[in-house]
Enzyme design. Structure first.
Site, PDB file in Angstrom:
ATOM      1  N   GLU A   3      -0.830   3.995   9.381  1.00 46.33           N
ATOM      2  CA  GLU A   3       0.632   3.838  10.004  1.00 46.33           C
ATOM      3  C   GLU A   3       1.356   4.619   8.698  1.00 46.33           C
ATOM      4  OE1 GLU A   3       1.392   2.036  13.057  1.00 46.33           O
ATOM      5  OE2 GLU A   3      -0.193   0.936  13.149  1.00 46.33           O
ATOM      6  N   CYS A  32      10.788   2.719   8.511  1.00 43.57           N
ATOM      7  CA  CYS A  32      10.132   4.083   8.872  1.00 43.57           C
ATOM      8  C   CYS A  32      10.707   4.424  10.090  1.00 43.57           C
ATOM      9  CB  CYS A  32       8.458   3.727   9.227  1.00 43.57           C
ATOM     10  SG  CYS A  32       8.444   2.198  10.293  1.00 43.57           S
TER      11      CYS A  32
HETATM   12  P1  NAD Z   1       3.273   3.225  -0.250  1.00 48.36           P
HETATM   13  O1  NAD Z   1       2.486   4.105   0.472  1.00 48.36           O
HETATM   14  O2  NAD Z   1       3.689   3.647  -1.582  1.00 48.36           O
HETATM   15  O3  NAD Z   1       2.692   1.767  -0.565  1.00 48.36           O
HETATM   16  C1  NAD Z   1       2.086   1.195   0.393  1.00 48.36           C
HETATM   17  C2  NAD Z   1       0.972   0.357  -0.199  1.00 48.36           C
HETATM   18  O4  NAD Z   1       0.018   1.263  -0.702  1.00 48.36           O
HETATM   19  C3  NAD Z   1       1.339  -0.699  -1.131  1.00 48.36           C
HETATM   20  O5  NAD Z   1       0.840  -1.817  -1.219  1.00 48.36           O
HETATM   21  C4  NAD Z   1       0.664   0.124  -2.411  1.00 48.36           C
HETATM   22  O6  NAD Z   1       0.566  -0.875  -3.510  1.00 48.36           O
HETATM   23  C5  NAD Z   1      -0.294   0.714  -1.954  1.00 48.36           C
HETATM   24  N1  NAD Z   1      -0.981   2.007  -2.701  1.00 48.36           N
HETATM   25  C6  NAD Z   1      -0.396   2.923  -3.260  1.00 48.36           C
HETATM   26  N2  NAD Z   1      -1.186   3.484  -3.875  1.00 48.36           N
HETATM   27  C7  NAD Z   1      -2.500   3.362  -3.421  1.00 48.36           C
HETATM   28  C8  NAD Z   1      -3.651   3.939  -3.492  1.00 48.36           C
HETATM   29  N3  NAD Z   1      -3.855   5.054  -4.306  1.00 48.36           N
HETATM   30  N4  NAD Z   1      -4.667   3.503  -2.979  1.00 48.36           N
HETATM   31  C9  NAD Z   1      -4.558   2.256  -1.979  1.00 48.36           C
HETATM   32  N5  NAD Z   1      -3.582   1.754  -1.898  1.00 48.36           N
HETATM   33  C10 NAD Z   1      -2.266   2.376  -2.628  1.00 48.36           C
HETATM   34  O7  NAD Z   1       4.606   2.869   0.463  1.00 48.36           O
HETATM   35  P2  NAD Z   1       5.746   1.987   0.508  1.00 48.36           P
HETATM   36  O8  NAD Z   1       6.548   2.635  -0.221  1.00 48.36           O
HETATM   37  O9  NAD Z   1       5.213   0.564   0.096  1.00 48.36           O
HETATM   38  O10 NAD Z   1       6.510   1.763   2.034  1.00 48.36           O
HETATM   39  C11 NAD Z   1       7.215   2.704   2.584  1.00 48.36           C
HETATM   40  C12 NAD Z   1       6.530   3.705   3.270  1.00 48.36           C
HETATM   41  O11 NAD Z   1       5.820   3.139   4.393  1.00 48.36           O
HETATM   42  C13 NAD Z   1       7.578   4.788   4.168  1.00 48.36           C
HETATM   43  O12 NAD Z   1       6.796   6.115   4.027  1.00 48.36           O
HETATM   44  C14 NAD Z   1       7.490   4.286   5.639  1.00 48.36           C
HETATM   45  O13 NAD Z   1       7.778   5.195   6.511  1.00 48.36           O
HETATM   46  C15 NAD Z   1       6.287   3.700   5.748  1.00 48.36           C
HETATM   47  N6  NAD Z   1       6.054   2.634   6.996  1.00 48.36           N
HETATM   48  C16 NAD Z   1       5.463   2.942   7.791  1.00 48.36           C
HETATM   49  C17 NAD Z   1       5.318   2.027   9.025  1.00 48.36           C
HETATM   50  C18 NAD Z   1       4.814   2.305  10.199  1.00 48.36           C
HETATM   51  O14 NAD Z   1       4.738   1.622  11.012  1.00 48.36           O
HETATM   52  N7  NAD Z   1       4.330   3.701  10.502  1.00 48.36           N
HETATM   53  C19 NAD Z   1       5.997   0.817   8.831  1.00 48.36           C
HETATM   54  C20 NAD Z   1       6.710   0.559   7.499  1.00 48.36           C
HETATM   55  C21 NAD Z   1       6.679   1.518   6.565  1.00 48.36           C
END
Ligand code: NAD
Length: 755
Positions: A517, A551
């Protein structure tokens, strides 16, 4: 008012502002300068279950201050609204559900007013002659002069009645809206609808020619009332949100916020097979509220620890997979109970660690509870083995089983709900889980993890691996023994995970599945006939609640040119009312953003946007804490960065469109397809939006954020996700392998089905 000897009456509207209105009224009247001023009044709404207590409170107040109080007794104008809102929020319904109960109370309250006539100046506001007459008769019997009370009627609503009352020497106050024409008209129309409803006295007497004896009889409770049945709850009901209009809840929340302070910085260890371990580095997490108080010391797991967690998960998986579904569903229900038990403590922590305002943090907790209970229900229903087909001599049983170790990678913005939902789904379907929370929200994640174990989850089935995404996260994504990855986060990381997971590693036993997501660039369309009251507040809350870090937050507004200037003026006015504060303060609407990196990135984006677009509004922010001001830009071209790139902050682009078609086209012009909203009163345009506004969650005449489990299964497609719907039917299917076992049941000369 006092200086000019003007009568000042405080009106009451929705129940949610009831307590605060009474409190303000009381505070003001008790000030020495007003204690003897008697030209003040307030409303009592007889349809409220609370109305008797209101009158008692007013009586005590009048006695205390030593001067009478005007009380306008009405039945109340928001009956269906209150009923619907209470049901939607899971609150106790504040109004009587039978109309006659309001009538009965109106009469009882009338007598209370007249019994205490030394302290009250009653005004009976009704067009129901029975309700008015009983008060007049009672006053007469008590020898209360007609000058001691008044009747109130709406201008033009019940002229014959008004004339009769006047002729009999009663004081009748006729009231009418003043000010602007359109809002005044809409007020009159609302009253007209209310007074001409099927059960209204005016319609029954003037239109339906109901027998006067029946109209004037004493109101009675209907025994077998069909007026209203509240919809049944169960099997799944959303967790009611906290009702912050209640003082008790505000006080408990404040205490929970304060109670955390001496515990900071809290320690967050790595936990593998139940054993707490130190990581290879410590990350000191500062609260975004001031940017300098450490709330947590997070142990960041090493790659070696990630490997250890995988091996534990691989070993634990088969036994967990074989557990009865009921047992795993019970675990989720137990967890929901524990989360609810600790709701103040957990929500308050989110105010400190993630900068979530009170109500937003509470909603996060409510959603976590919902995910547990909903997936427990769904597991029992959807995963139960079932018979397939309908032929003799053959039995076909379809069943589902867990797939193996699941890696749960969560974002920080719903630090409890999303991590909890993804973990709960993986567990209930029979998978072992490695929880990898976002770095910035590791403490609340640890609190959740502790409660998962408390609920009875074996410690080798669920493990806690705080750490850097780009390091342990990336390592685990490529690990051959991870069966599936459950990810919510940014598009960039999500796509990287999809790509890496697709590559089969040496000795990998199965194809990895990815539930993914990602972000959004959500638009709200304002049609030319939109209700601007609703549209403006819908846009402001969708764009700026939790500083636009949802999001589902709106970041583009597309406004029909016919209404553009009016909408813009009102939107900018409304932006001024967004209260900027630390998230631990109850008044906060716009909290700081999650960390310094996000703050800097957003301020750079705003600077860049300033060069390209006209800045219509920018709010003020304090110097301490990671605050970013509300920034609203006027945009001419939908292809620009501001209208295409997810900012994830309180930044909004507003664009004028020539018609609804153009609005739909622009709304669909990004690669994302997560949420969207339309404000319109045209059934035709709403219908078009249903078909042509292609996003995972579309909201008509309400804001774009705030999905509830079960009611609005949530998730997007396009570059917003793979199309899974969290909190909806079918979600659990992503976590299982289906198996079908077919047996030939025919033995020579014998077919059981034919016996
Ligand atoms: P992010 O992608 O930076 O991080 C999400 C998670 O991924 C964290 O736990 C992070 O440590 C991990 N991560 C980072 N790099 C990684 C890698 N290379 N491999 C594996 N894991 C890794 O996102 P964020 O800043 O935590 O959250 C915000 C984003 O999430 C926004 O884009 C928002 O729109 C999205 N979001 C979407 C939904 C939905 O339901 N569609 C809900 C909430 C948030």
């Amino acid at each position: 008012a006092k200086e000019n000897q003007v009568f000042l009456n405080l009106d009451l509207e929705q129940w949610e502002s009831h307590d605060i209105t009474y409190q303000i009224f009381e505070d003001i009247l008790l000030k020495p300068e007003f204690s003897d001023y008697s030209h003040v009044g307030i409303v009592v709404q007889a349809y409220l279950k609370h109305s008797e207590k209101d009158l008692e409170r007013l009586l005590a107040l009048a006695k205390r201050r030593g001067a009478p109080i005007g009380v306008r007794l009405v039945k109340g104008a928001y009956w269906d609204y209150e009923l619907v809102k209470a049901r939607q929020n899971g609150f106790e319904c504040p109004v009587w559900t039978q109309k006659s109960e309001s009538d009965i109370h109106f009469e009882r309250l009338s007598r209370f007013l007249l019994d205490n006539i030394d302290y009250f100046q009653p005004a009976f506001g009704s067009h129901n002659l029975r309700s008015l007459s009983q008060a007049m008769v009672y006053a007469n019997a008590k020898r209360i002069p007609k000058s001691a009370y008044e009747i109130q009627m709406l201008y033009g609503m019940a002229e014959p009645e008004r004339k009769v009352l006047r002729a009999r020497g009663h004081r009748v106050r006729v009231y009418a809206p003043i000010g602007e024409l359109l809002p005044g008209m809409s007020y009159l129309v609302r009253r007209l609808l209310e007074n001409t409803s099927n059960s209204g006295f005016l319609k029954l007497s003037h239109q339906d020619d109901v027998d006067p004896n029946q109209l004037l009889r004493e109101p009675q409770l209907e025994k077998n009332s069909t007026t209203l049945k509240m919809p049944e709850g169960a099997p799944f009901d959303n967790c009611p949100l906290l009702d912050f209009t209640k003082m008790e809840n505000r006080e408990r929340f404040q205490k929970a916020v304060d109670d955390w302070v001496p515990k900071f910085p809290a320690k967050v260890p790595v936990v593998i097979a139940g054993e707490e371990q130190s990581g290879e580095h410590v990350f000191e997490r500062m609260t975004p509220n001031d940017g300098k108080t450490a709330v947590a010391e997070v142990q960041l797991a090493s790659v070696g620890q990630a490997e250890q967690a995988v091996q534990t998960a691989v070993t634990a998986y088969p036994e967990w997979r074989e557990k009865p579904i009921k047992e795993r569903a019970d675990l989720l229900n137990k967890l929901a109970d524990i989360l609810e038990r600790d709701r103040f403590e957990l929500a308050a922590l989110m105010c400190h660690e993630s900068g979530k305002p009170w109500a937003v943090a509470d909603a996060d907790l409510g959603e976590a509870v919902d995910f547990c209970r909903y997936y427990a229900c769904q597991a029992l229903e959807e995963l139960a083995p079932r018979k397939q087909g309908n032929v003799w001599g053959e039995s076909n049983i379809l069943s589902y089983e867990g797939r193996g170790p699941a890696l749960v990678i969560a974002p920080w913005n719903f630090p409890l709900a999303i991590l909890c939902g993804m973990t709960a789904a993986a567990l209930v379907t029979g998978n072992s889980v490695i929880m990898k929370p976002a770095e910035t929200s590791s403490l609340i994640a640890k609190e959740l993890f502790d409660r998962i174990l408390e609920a009875g989850c074996p410690s080798d089935v669920c493990q806690f691996l705080p750490g850097e995404g780009s390091k342990v996260g990336a390592y685990l994504v490529e690990h051959p023994q991870i069966a599936q990855i459950v990810f919510t986060g940014s598009k960039k990381v999500g796509l990287e995970i999809v790509e890496k997971a697709a590559k089969v590693q040496k000795d990998q036993p199965q194809v990895k599945r990815v539930v993914c997501e990602m972000g959004g660039k959500n638009a709200i369309i304002i049609d030319d006939d939109a209700d601007l009251d609703e549209a403006v507040s819908g846009v402001v809350s969708s764009a700026f609640d939790f500083a636009g870090q949802k999001c589902s937050a709106a970041s583009r507004v597309l406004v029909h040119e016919n209404i553009y200037e009016r909408f813009k003026t009102r939107l900018l006015d409304a932006c001024k009312s967004v209260i900027v504060d630390v998230a631990t303060s109850p008044s906060c609407v716009l909290p700081p953003v999650i960390d310094e990196t996000a703050q800097k990135r957003l301020l750079d984006e705003i600077e860049m946007a300033r060069k390209e677009h006209q800045l219509l509004f920018q709010g003020q922010v304090p110097a301490d804490g990671f605050f970013v001001p509300v920034s609203v830009f006027e945009v001419q071209n939908e292809r620009c960065r501001l209208m295409q790139h997810e900012m994830f902050g309180p930044v909004l682009g507003v664009m004028k469109v020539k018609d609804f078609d153009e609005a739909l086209k622009i709304a669909g012009s990004t690669q994302f397809a997560l949420t969207g909203a339309v404000f319109s009163r045209s059934p035709e345009n709403l219908m078009r939006a249903r078909q042509a506004f292609r996003v995972g969650n579309l909201y008509l005449n309400q804001g774009s954020a705030g999905a509830m489990v079960n009611r609005q299964p949530f998730g997007g497609f396009g570059m917003s996700g793979i199309g899974t719907k969290a909190g909806g039917p079918g979600y659990l299917m992503h976590f299982v392998d289906p198996r079908c076992v077919t047996e030939n049941t025919q033995r020579r000369g014998f077919t059981p089905d034919l016996e």
